[in-house]
Design an enzyme around this catalytic site. Structure first.
Site: not given
Ligand code: ARG
Length: 464
Positions: A296, A283, A162, A289
């Site tokens: 992804e 970024s 979980h 970043k």
């Protein structure tokens, strides 16, 4: 291609009007199925060899056709072939060019054959080699996972249930769990070979043929294992396409789940892993970043592969038996899913090699959240000879106490423990240290270092 008096295609000899030019454009599949030209030519060569062996065509015609087909292959290889939408698909484009090259004899090629069995033959040949290609990439994934596992047997992190800290595990055990997933993918692809190895060529449009063809001959020539059994089923069947799309979907789902986990581990909140610079992007506005774009990308691609599967399932739903134009789209989905999963596997291989575990961070986290509470309960059962339910209650008291005192288990003293239950010993305290917790999970399939070493050996032996 031979044209009738209205300058239409061979199959349009009975139609009085030209086919809608809009439909010719939209309904043509050549942009997609030209990818099957090698398979189509190989199938045609085997077919004419069989026709000649069966004395359906002459030796001279056979040689002429094969000469023409080889020349066409060469033209396509060298990008000197002019694909035309008006010739609908790869089969008609090739037949038409053959006609230009060798004249009327080209018309004999399609004896005892239909595009219905032809396209299936092409697609199955293509899929067999594509499945092998994917298998090679899956094998690489498995090898790289074993490599990173070998380097991380003693790397400890919290296993989550979980998404909450559950029990300490070895990082190698995690990566070996991924090995199991990809081993199943390989098996699934391997199983698909049974159906892919049935040769459709010779069932023609739906009924078979009155020509004395030899389907066993083309089966052998084209490296299939056996001919398909029923002409109606053969031209209708797209189960093998669905299997292919499903197997790819499952594989991409595996990659997606693992990628998501790695994204979580890579987040600044966790910082369990870093990714080498070849895997991250910057970024356009935030100079600090390093985003896990590759992960992804991998996570998202299951959307594409599921899309192909659902599209194909929807197309065949309710479709009567035999061939319908609806089925033409199958190749678009097959190629799209294949290209997607191929890219995913290649990139995923780079990802595995670019994972940098933050071992200290993982270890600290592994002892947070009372991850060895179950070990404490297990030890109480063993050493105090009590039931697991009783041990669970005592352990819950210890957790409550530790939580109140804002201490992790490892910081609790024996005296404090004894206050909760006087039977707790130094030995028990020792056993519930994170490392010892892992060591103790010796049950088959468990995370103990010993098990992992054994499993790595077994996997390495089994790799082929
Ligand atoms: N291009 C067609 C397809 O891929 C080939 C089969 C055509 N058969 C037919 N009867 N129109 O589906």
């Amino acid at each position: 291609m031979r044209k009738n008096k209205n300058n239409q295609t061979v199959w349009s000899t009975r139609t009085k009007k030209k086919l809608s030019s809009k439909f010719i454009k939209a309904g043509s599949s050549i942009d997609v199925d030209k990818r099957l030209y090698k398979e189509d030519i190989a199938g045609s060569i085997a077919h004419v060899q069989m026709l000649q062996k069966q004395k359906i065509i002459s030796l001279k015609t056979k040689d002429k056709i094969i000469w023409g087909l080889k020349r066409i292959k060469n033209e396509i290889d060298k990008k000197k072939f002019n694909f035309e939408k008006s010739k609908e698909d790869i089969h008609m484009n090739i037949e038409s060019r053959l006609h230009e090259l060798i004249g009327e004899d080209a018309g004999l090629l399609h004896t005892a054959r239909s595009r219905n069995d032809q396209v299936l033959t092409d697609l199955k040949i293509w899929m067999k080699s594509s499945v092998k290609e994917l298998d090679g990439l899956l094998l690489k994934v498995i090898k790289n996972l074993i490599l990173i596992s070998e380097k991380n047997i003693k790397t400890i992190l919290p296993g989550f249930t979980h998404l909450k800290n559950a029990q300490p595990i070895s990082l190698a055990h995690y990566f070996l769990s991924c090995v199991e997933m990809f081993k199943r993918d390989r098996k699934r692809f391997e199983n698909s070979f049974d159906n892919l190895n049935e040769n459709p060529l010779g069932v023609c449009a739906i009924a078979g043929t009155s020509f004395n063809i030899d389907r066993l001959y083309t089966t052998k020539k084209l490296k299939f294992e056996k001919p398909t059994n029923n002409s109606i089923d053969t031209v209708s069947d797209r189960d093998f396409v669905l299997d292919f799309l499903y197997n790819i979907s499952v594989c991409s789902m595996h990659i997606s789940r693992i990628s998501e986990e790695l994204i979580i581990w890579n987040s600044d909140q966790y910082n369990f892993i870093q990714l080498k610079d070849n895997l991250v992007t910057g970024s356009s506005i935030m100079p600090q970043k390093k985003n896990p774009d590759t992960l992804e990308f991998l996570r998202g691609k299951s959307g594409t592969t599921y899309g192909s599967l659902i599209s194909m399932l929807t197309i065949v739903k309710g479709l009567p038996l035999s061939y319908f134009k609806d089925l033409q789209d199958d190749k678009e989905f097959v190629f799209k899913s294949f290209d997607t999963i191929k890219n995913c596997l290649i990139i995923f291989n780079e990802v595995i090699l670019g994972i940098v575990p933050m071992k200290d961070k993982m270890l600290v986290s592994a002892s947070k959240g009372y991850t060895t509470a179950t070990d404490l309960a297990d030890n109480l059962v063993r050493h105090l000879n009590i039931t697991f339910r009783d041990a669970y209650k005592i352990t819950a008291k210890v957790v409550n106490y530790a939580e109140k005192s804002k201490l992790e288990f490892e910081k609790l003293s024996l005296d404090e423990m004894k206050k909760i239950d006087s039977r707790i010993t130094k030995k028990i305290l020792d056993n519930i240290k994170v490392k010892n917790s892992i060591k103790s999970k010796k049950s088959y399939g468990g995370t103990s270092f010993e098990n992992i070493k054994k499993m790595i050996k077994i996997y390495k032996k089994g790799i082929k």
